[in-house]
Design an enzyme around this catalytic site. Structure first.
Site, PDB file in Angstrom:
ATOM      1  N   ASP A  62       0.727  -1.477   0.180  1.00 54.59           N
ATOM      2  CA  ASP A  62       0.313   0.154  -0.126  1.00 54.59           C
ATOM      3  C   ASP A  62       1.162   1.038   0.276  1.00 54.59           C
ATOM      4  O   ASP A  62       1.884   0.883   0.211  1.00 54.59           O
ATOM      5  CB  ASP A  62      -0.642  -0.290   1.387  1.00 54.59           C
ATOM      6  N   GLU A 102      -0.741  -0.590  -6.146  1.00 50.02           N
ATOM      7  CA  GLU A 102      -1.851  -0.425  -6.864  1.00 50.02           C
ATOM      8  C   GLU A 102      -1.659   0.802  -8.014  1.00 50.02           C
ATOM      9  O   GLU A 102      -0.074   1.394  -7.976  1.00 50.02           O
ATOM     10  CB  GLU A 102      -2.387   1.241  -5.902  1.00 50.02           C
ATOM     11  N   CYS A 162     -12.995  -4.784   3.259  1.00 48.36           N
ATOM     12  CA  CYS A 162     -12.678  -5.458   3.728  1.00 48.36           C
ATOM     13  C   CYS A 162     -11.502  -6.642   3.602  1.00 48.36           C
ATOM     14  O   CYS A 162     -12.523  -7.299   2.830  1.00 48.36           O
ATOM     15  CB  CYS A 162     -13.866  -6.219   4.923  1.00 48.36           C
ATOM     16  N   CYS A 186     -13.567 -10.125   4.720  1.00 46.04           N
ATOM     17  CA  CYS A 186     -15.047 -10.806   4.154  1.00 46.04           C
ATOM     18  C   CYS A 186     -15.523  -9.794   2.498  1.00 46.04           C
ATOM     19  O   CYS A 186     -16.549 -10.299   1.666  1.00 46.04           O
ATOM     20  CB  CYS A 186     -16.028 -10.290   5.085  1.00 46.04           C
ATOM     21  N   CYS A 246     -15.011  -3.579  10.774  1.00 46.84           N
ATOM     22  CA  CYS A 246     -15.713  -4.001   9.488  1.00 46.84           C
ATOM     23  C   CYS A 246     -16.701  -4.336  10.280  1.00 46.84           C
ATOM     24  O   CYS A 246     -17.505  -4.966  11.139  1.00 46.84           O
ATOM     25  CB  CYS A 246     -15.361  -5.055   8.550  1.00 46.84           C
ATOM     26  N   CYS A 284     -18.457  -8.527   9.423  1.00 41.90           N
ATOM     27  CA  CYS A 284     -17.647  -9.366   9.795  1.00 41.90           C
ATOM     28  C   CYS A 284     -16.850  -9.191  11.345  1.00 41.90           C
ATOM     29  O   CYS A 284     -16.574 -10.577  11.543  1.00 41.90           O
ATOM     30  CB  CYS A 284     -16.530  -9.898   8.912  1.00 41.90           C
ATOM     31  N   ASP A 323      -4.182   0.825   6.694  1.00 38.26           N
ATOM     32  CA  ASP A 323      -3.196   0.458   5.841  1.00 38.26           C
ATOM     33  C   ASP A 323      -2.763  -0.624   5.146  1.00 38.26           C
ATOM     34  O   ASP A 323      -2.498  -2.013   4.116  1.00 38.26           O
ATOM     35  CB  ASP A 323      -1.899   1.317   6.303  1.00 38.26           C
TER      36      ASP A 323
HETATM   37 ZN   LIG Z   1     -15.496  -7.617   6.863  1.00 40.98          ZN
END
Ligand SMILES: [Zn+2]
Length: 411
Positions: free
Chosen positions: A196, A279, A331, A334, A349, A352, A359
């Protein structure tokens, strides 16, 4: 593949003034060829070959054009045509591009040769610190041999450049063997990493390593001090000229430090891993707030990515560029996206219950996307298909210095 080796060059005064004079004439030839190109009818644009032939007429009309090596003049003309191709390519990709500009004194600073008959290398300088190089029509000068200088016929191109600081450099373009990259199906998940491009740290990896931003405050202080002194000098005076060089030097010190740092970081990544997912900033350079975009720009990310790919080819490492949109929102456990303002440093999240550093979560998403991207052509049962572990490795903050030590300066 080709690689460029750069050396400090030390030109005797007479050679230096001759070289600078010739570079200035090459600039005029280049400007003339640009004008010739744009004034030609749309249906009848000259090719570089056409303009190489016209060069004889031009030398007849302006004898000064005959002063530099004819070969170097052709190189300057060919450069225009390669620049025109680049512009066309960018235009085809939807960029709004202009025309090649006329270049003023000092804007064109180099001379380039690409035939081995145009240069000589002499190793017998009585010491191993320097090697002598001769360029056609310019003459002999020393270059500092901080690394092995290739034999003359191993060199594809020689570029002599005077930097705005007044220092001379020689770049030797040579062919190097490209190492084989491991088969993607053979790469183990442990040897893959997502990176990242950070806001609070320079990079953050999916192994939870964060590397700090390079501290350049001293260098920036020095630069603004020299700049302030420069503003007080009388325009055009000797002091003004001296101070102008000091400003350029201070600026170049910053540039060099950043570049050096990026070299070490990228070398470390490609040596440590077989696959690096990042990225792709070219796709969407403006992420999140404009301040963030500015920081990213300041950190010269696109150059970091270019360097990373360049090093990866040298070391036989895969680099996968992934779609950058939403890597911080998603996330990593999930896949559900949640909006997060930029100041929220922790990913938590609601779907979940998974929580981890913002990061780190992003870096894992980047790795996931990279694996998915290369997974397209892979068989069903490779280890790469296995989901990433959701346990969080212990976060380790890596001091920039440590990376510098781990990363080898060799490439
Ligand atoms: Zn999640």
């Amino acid at each position: 593949m080709q690689t460029t080796l750069r050396f400090h060059a030390y030109l005797p005064d007479d050679v230096a003034s001759e070289a600078w004079l010739q570079i200035n004439i090459l600039r005029q030839i280049r400007n003339h060829a640009v004008r010739d190109y744009y004034s030609a009818d749309y249906t009848d644009k000259p090719s570089d070959y056409d303009q190489h032939k016209k060069l004889s007429d031009w030398v007849g009309r302006w004898p000064v054009f005959g002063k530099p090596s004819r070969h170097a003049a052709q190189q300057a003309i060919s450069q225009i045509h390669s620049d025109l191709e680049t512009l066309d390519g960018r235009r085809d990709n939807g960029y709004n591009v202009g025309q090649l500009r006329w270049q003023g004194h000092g804007e064109f600073r180099s001379v380039s040769y690409n035939q081995a008959s145009r240069w000589n290398v002499d190793h017998n300088t009585g010491g191993d610190r320097f090697v002598r190089l001769r360029l056609e029509k310019i003459g002999w000068f020393n270059i500092r041999a901080d690394r092995v200088i290739p034999e003359p016929d191993e060199i594809n191109r020689v570029i002599l450049k005077k930097e705005t600081t007044g220092e001379w450099f020689v770049s030797l373009v040579v062919e190097v063997d490209e190492p084989e990259k491991p088969e993607l199906s053979e790469v183990s998940l442990d040897d893959c990493v997502g990176v990242d491009l950070g806001i609070t740290s320079y990079i953050h990896t999916s192994d939870n390593l964060s590397v700090d931003t390079l501290d350049l405050s001293d260098e920036y202080d020095r630069y603004s001090r020299e700049q302030r002194k420069f503003n007080r000098k009388e325009h055009g005076s000797n002091n003004w000229e001296n101070q102008r060089r000091k400003v350029a030097k201070a600026k170049r010190r910053i540039k060099r430090k950043v570049l050096d740092y990026q070299h070490k970081l990228t070398t470390w990544l490609v040596r440590e891993y077989d696959l690096v997912a990042v990225e792709d900033l070219d796709v969407k350079p403006m992420l999140e707030t404009s301040q963030n975009a500015k920081n990213k720009q300041d950190a010269a990310w696109s150059r970091f990515l270019d360097l990373l790919e360049y090093k990866a080819d040298l070391h036989g490492t895969h680099v996968v560029r992934v779609e950058p949109a939403g890597t911080t929102k998603e996330c990593s456990a999930c896949g559900v996206s949640t909006h997060k303002p930029i100041w929220v440093r922790e990913h938590s999240c609601p779907a979940c219950g998974h929580t981890e550093d913002r990061d780190l979560n992003a870096a894992k998403n980047i790795l996931n996307r990279g694996l998915r991207k290369i997974g397209a052509g892979r068989s069903e049962s490779t280890p790469m298909q296995t989901a990433l572990p959701t346990s969080t490795p212990h976060r380790e903050a890596v001091d920039a210095k440590r990376v510098v030590e781990v990363g080898s300066p060799e490439a």
